[in-house]
Motif scaffolding. Structure first.
Motif, PDB file in Angstrom:
ATOM      1  N   ASP A  34      78.588  60.402 -32.545  1.00  0.00           N
ATOM      2  CA  ASP A  34      77.432  60.672 -31.682  1.00  0.00           C
ATOM      3  C   ASP A  34      76.543  59.458 -31.457  1.00  0.00           C
ATOM      4  OD1 ASP A  34      77.966  63.247 -31.011  1.00  0.00           O
ATOM      5  OD2 ASP A  34      76.607  64.149 -32.455  1.00  0.00           O
ATOM      6  N   ALA A  38      79.171  56.118 -29.623  1.00  0.00           N
ATOM      7  CA  ALA A  38      78.694  56.459 -28.276  1.00  0.00           C
ATOM      8  C   ALA A  38      77.894  55.305 -27.692  1.00  0.00           C
ATOM      9  CB  ALA A  38      77.852  57.725 -28.322  1.00  0.00           C
ATOM     10  N   GLY A  41      80.175  53.001 -26.151  1.00  0.00           N
ATOM     11  CA  GLY A  41      80.909  53.570 -25.032  1.00  0.00           C
ATOM     12  C   GLY A  41      82.280  54.096 -25.401  1.00  0.00           C
ATOM     13  N   THR A  43      82.837  56.899 -27.342  1.00  0.00           N
ATOM     14  CA  THR A  43      82.783  58.358 -27.315  1.00  0.00           C
ATOM     15  C   THR A  43      81.595  58.769 -26.464  1.00  0.00           C
ATOM     16  OG1 THR A  43      81.379  58.478 -29.282  1.00  0.00           O
ATOM     17  CG2 THR A  43      83.765  58.576 -29.630  1.00  0.00           C
ATOM     18  N   SER A  44      81.452  60.058 -26.248  1.00  0.00           N
ATOM     19  CA  SER A  44      80.283  60.549 -25.514  1.00  0.00           C
ATOM     20  C   SER A  44      79.390  61.324 -26.470  1.00  0.00           C
ATOM     21  CB  SER A  44      80.714  61.430 -24.343  1.00  0.00           C
ATOM     22  OG  SER A  44      81.437  62.542 -24.821  1.00  0.00           O
ATOM     23  N   ARG A  45      78.093  61.237 -26.237  1.00  0.00           N
ATOM     24  CA  ARG A  45      77.138  61.913 -27.109  1.00  0.00           C
ATOM     25  C   ARG A  45      77.100  63.402 -26.813  1.00  0.00           C
ATOM     26  NH1 ARG A  45      71.404  59.525 -27.600  1.00  0.00           N
ATOM     27  NH2 ARG A  45      71.385  61.240 -29.055  1.00  0.00           N
ATOM     28  N   PRO A  47      75.515  66.474 -25.500  1.00  0.00           N
ATOM     29  CA  PRO A  47      74.507  66.522 -24.430  1.00  0.00           C
ATOM     30  C   PRO A  47      73.203  67.229 -24.835  1.00  0.00           C
ATOM     31  CG  PRO A  47      76.379  67.918 -23.899  1.00  0.00           C
ATOM     32  CD  PRO A  47      76.722  67.188 -25.150  1.00  0.00           C
TER      33      PRO A  47
END
Length: 113
Positions: A34, A38, A41, A43-45, A47
């Motif tokens: 997270d 992230a 870049g 992984t994605s955090r 939301p």
């Protein structure tokens, strides 16, 4: 048979502690995915996460402290007296702890698809 008798207890203790370590390892993996990963870049955090890193750090530090407070004394108790290289013992012990987590990750990827 002699090496098994000498190294059986440390092996068993560290693998059992590895089962306990699944919780701090999994939480650390979630934190890394997270925030630092992230930020790079990779992984994605999450939301819905708008609290920042402080709650994670406030939770992870005591969890790791509790695990290490259990791991270090138990390894001091089961370390063979004839261990001439303590650095190798501690490295092996630390390497055995993530084995149950790795097994769970592999099983999860095999059966989850």
């Amino acid at each position: 048979m002699r090496p098994l008798r000498r190294w059986g207890a440390p092996l068993a203790v560290n693998l059992i502690l590895g089962v306990v370590a699944v919780v701090p390892l999994w939480l650390s993996m979630m934190f890394a995915a997270d925030y630092p990963l992230a930020g790079l870049g990779l992984t994605s955090r999450e939301p819905t996460d708008n609290d920042g890193m402080l709650p994670w750090v406030m939770f992870l530090v005591p969890v790791w402290a509790a695990f290490l407070a259990l791991w270090i004394p138990l390894n001091l108790l089961v370390r063979p007296a004839s261990c001439t290289r303590p650095g190798r013992y501690w490295a092996t012990s630390a390497g055995l702890v993530p084995v149950p987590m790795a097994v769970l990750v592999v099983l999860s990827s095999l059966f989850d698809g």
